[in-house]
Design a protein around this motif. Structure first.
Motif, mmCIF file in Angstrom:
data_model
loop_
_atom_site.group_PDB
_atom_site.id
_atom_site.type_symbol
_atom_site.label_atom_id
_atom_site.label_comp_id
_atom_site.label_asym_id
_atom_site.label_seq_id
_atom_site.Cartn_x
_atom_site.Cartn_y
_atom_site.Cartn_z
ATOM 1 N N UNK A 92 -17.355 -19.439 13.186
ATOM 2 C CA UNK A 92 -16.753 -18.667 12.048
ATOM 3 C C UNK A 92 -17.506 -18.830 11.022
ATOM 4 N N UNK A 93 -18.540 -19.631 10.868
ATOM 5 C CA UNK A 93 -18.999 -20.185 9.545
ATOM 6 C C UNK A 93 -20.073 -18.779 9.273
ATOM 7 N N UNK A 94 -20.019 -18.144 8.003
ATOM 8 C CA UNK A 94 -20.678 -17.031 7.501
ATOM 9 C C UNK A 94 -20.392 -15.722 8.256
ATOM 10 N N UNK A 95 -19.291 -15.726 8.970
ATOM 11 C CA UNK A 95 -18.654 -14.431 9.738
ATOM 12 C C UNK A 95 -18.453 -13.316 8.770
ATOM 13 N N UNK A 96 -18.739 -12.160 9.065
ATOM 14 C CA UNK A 96 -18.530 -11.152 8.609
ATOM 15 C C UNK A 96 -18.269 -9.836 9.444
ATOM 16 N N UNK A 97 -17.644 -8.736 8.802
ATOM 17 C CA UNK A 97 -17.558 -7.638 9.615
ATOM 18 C C UNK A 97 -18.300 -6.270 8.870
#
Length: 212
Positions: free
Chosen positions: A23-28
């Protein structure tokens, strides 16, 4: 990482990323829908244009995966992110079962919980293998193929590029499904299907042309 899309299937992909502790640095990314918030689940940024994608890539690296269903739309997003120098990632649920021998999984596949791939299975680029789908020995799929929940692809069958196999459909052994084919939910495919058709029923019969 960026998950392309911020609705529907993107949330399914998010769960796999969560399971895999990535999840680290996750974006959509969503540059189409205007009714979405700035944060998904009040936590993950939603990027809304290509400049924001470039900035995110510079900060966190250029990994992405496609969180949109539909073979042709997935190809469109793939082409967009090639131009943005993205690195397409395969996302596999730890609750799937993958054979130990002779399995080839193309870049950018999304394999969800409960999916089973036997030995000597070959998946093309950016396939979706949905919940509880079963792909048995020596099956091959092309690029941007979608295998819906509970579908079964049996020994030595083949599915062409951009085809979609409906929920709980069965492709019998040695059957060849062409390119850009839609197989309806629950269909039993007993004979080869040509390119660009829609087939439904048991046994499956062609009912129309798929003009996409």
């Amino acid at each position: 990482m960026i998950i392309v899309g911020a609705k529907g299937f993107a949330k399914e992909v998010l769960e796999i990323v969560h399971q895999n502790n990535e999840l680290e640095g996750l974006a959509f990314f969503d540059d189409v829908n205007h009714d979405i918030p700035d944060l998904l689940f009040r936590k993950f940024p939603i990027l809304k244009n290509e400049d924001e994608v470039r900035e995110h890539f510079m900060k966190f690296g250029n990994n992405y995966t496609i969180g949109i269903g539909g073979p042709l739309l997935r190809k469109k997003m793939y082409d967009k992110f090639v131009k943005l120098s993205g690195n397409l990632n395969t996302i596999i649920s730890k609750f799937s079962e993958i054979g130990s021998y002779g399995v080839e999984i193309g870049e950018g596949c999304n394999i969800l919980s409960g999916a089973i791939l036997a030995n000597s299975v070959k998946l093309g680029k950016a396939n979706i293998i949905y919940y509880n789908a079963i792909i048995t020995h020596d099956v091959s799929t092309g690029d941007f193929v979608e295998i819906s929940p509970g579908a079964k692809l049996l020994g030595r069958c083949a599915v062409g590029d951009f085809s979609s196999i409906g929920s709980s459909a069965v492709i019998l052994p040695d059957v060849k499904v062409g390119r850009n084919v839609i197989v309806g939910a629950g269909a039993i495919v007993t004979k080869d299907l040509p390119d660009n058709c829609v087939a439904v029923g048991n046994p499956a019969k062609i009912i129309s042309t798929n003009n996409d």
